[in-house]
Design a protein around this motif. Structure first.
Motif, PDB file in Angstrom:
ATOM      1  N   HIS A  89     -45.669 -25.521 -18.983  1.00  0.00           N
ATOM      2  CA  HIS A  89     -45.108 -24.651 -17.939  1.00  0.00           C
ATOM      3  C   HIS A  89     -43.625 -24.918 -17.700  1.00  0.00           C
ATOM      4  O   HIS A  89     -43.153 -24.877 -16.571  1.00  0.00           O
ATOM      5  N   ASP A  99     -39.428 -20.341 -20.525  1.00  0.00           N
ATOM      6  CA  ASP A  99     -39.296 -18.969 -20.051  1.00  0.00           C
ATOM      7  C   ASP A  99     -39.512 -17.951 -21.165  1.00  0.00           C
ATOM      8  O   ASP A  99     -39.783 -16.786 -20.904  1.00  0.00           O
ATOM      9  N   VAL A 100     -39.378 -18.421 -22.406  1.00  0.00           N
ATOM     10  CA  VAL A 100     -39.494 -17.548 -23.579  1.00  0.00           C
ATOM     11  C   VAL A 100     -40.311 -18.285 -24.636  1.00  0.00           C
ATOM     12  O   VAL A 100     -40.123 -19.484 -24.848  1.00  0.00           O
ATOM     13  N   ALA A 101     -41.205 -17.537 -25.298  1.00  0.00           N
ATOM     14  CA  ALA A 101     -41.939 -18.078 -26.447  1.00  0.00           C
ATOM     15  C   ALA A 101     -41.715 -17.154 -27.632  1.00  0.00           C
ATOM     16  O   ALA A 101     -41.880 -15.934 -27.518  1.00  0.00           O
ATOM     17  N   VAL A 131     -49.141 -20.585 -25.772  1.00  0.00           N
ATOM     18  CA  VAL A 131     -48.106 -19.882 -24.999  1.00  0.00           C
ATOM     19  C   VAL A 131     -48.429 -19.949 -23.512  1.00  0.00           C
ATOM     20  O   VAL A 131     -47.552 -20.202 -22.680  1.00  0.00           O
ATOM     21  N   LEU A 143     -45.501 -21.509 -21.133  1.00  0.00           N
ATOM     22  CA  LEU A 143     -44.684 -20.667 -20.263  1.00  0.00           C
ATOM     23  C   LEU A 143     -44.878 -21.025 -18.794  1.00  0.00           C
ATOM     24  O   LEU A 143     -45.951 -21.474 -18.382  1.00  0.00           O
ATOM     25  N   ARG A 144     -43.842 -20.768 -18.025  1.00  0.00           N
ATOM     26  CA  ARG A 144     -43.839 -21.109 -16.602  1.00  0.00           C
ATOM     27  C   ARG A 144     -44.882 -20.323 -15.802  1.00  0.00           C
ATOM     28  O   ARG A 144     -45.295 -20.764 -14.754  1.00  0.00           O
ATOM     29  N   CYS A 164     -41.370 -14.195 -17.707  1.00  0.00           N
ATOM     30  CA  CYS A 164     -41.521 -14.895 -18.987  1.00  0.00           C
ATOM     31  C   CYS A 164     -41.609 -13.885 -20.119  1.00  0.00           C
ATOM     32  O   CYS A 164     -42.243 -12.839 -19.991  1.00  0.00           O
ATOM     33  N   VAL A 191     -42.240 -12.996 -24.325  1.00  0.00           N
ATOM     34  CA  VAL A 191     -42.912 -13.390 -25.549  1.00  0.00           C
ATOM     35  C   VAL A 191     -42.409 -12.489 -26.670  1.00  0.00           C
ATOM     36  O   VAL A 191     -42.356 -11.262 -26.515  1.00  0.00           O
TER      37      VAL A 191
END
Length: 153
Positions: free
Chosen positions: A64, A67-69, A88, A92-93, A98, A100
């Protein structure tokens, strides 16, 4: 793809995408981690060993925090995408902003929509020696990805 990633704000998790990770600027890489199975990259300070079959083994300290995967699995099957989806989710937060970015075949669009809320873009990754065309999928609106790239036309 590099142009888009460079413009995005926040921490970026690159899952099985070493070529993209090493293509972004050093300034961008400073806020990134490369999650990869191949240990040949482990000398990089942002390397995190990642076995997609064991997403629950991702380090607690990194959960967490992104901000980006950016995701490009080595296989395009549903079971593999579900495992990446879990990773993911852990990385991600969890806020609505967020982002992807995924690459796979167009036939996986409904799967990626179900897992990430991602939809195909006009932009398509150029992979010259691949026998089929990959598509790009995102869960947000992107000006860069809303245009077809000239090498695909």
């Amino acid at each position: 793809m590099v142009e888009e990633i460079e413009q995005l704000r926040g921490n970026v998790a690159f899952l099985s995408t070493p070529s993209l990770y090493f293509s972004v600027s050093e300034e961008c890489r400073a806020r990134c981690k490369i999650f990869e199975f191949d240990r040949k990259w482990e000398s990089d300070s942002n390397f995190v060993f990642y076995d997609f079959n064991k997403p629950e083994e991702l380090p607690e300290s990194l959960r967490h925090t992104f901000d980006v995967a950016v995701v490009d699995p080595p296989f395009i099957t549903e079971d593999v995408w579900i495992k990446y989806g879990k990773a993911v989710e852990l990385l991600l937060r969890g806020h609505d902003d967020c982002k992807v970015i995924c690459t796979t075949v167009l036939e996986n669009e409904s799967l990626l929509n179900n897992i990430f809320g991602a939809k195909s873009t006009k932009f398509q990754p150029s992979i010259p020696h691949l026998v089929y065309q990959y598509n790009l999928f995102v869960n947000y609106k992107s000006l860069v990805f809303s245009r077809l790239n000239p090498e695909i036309v």
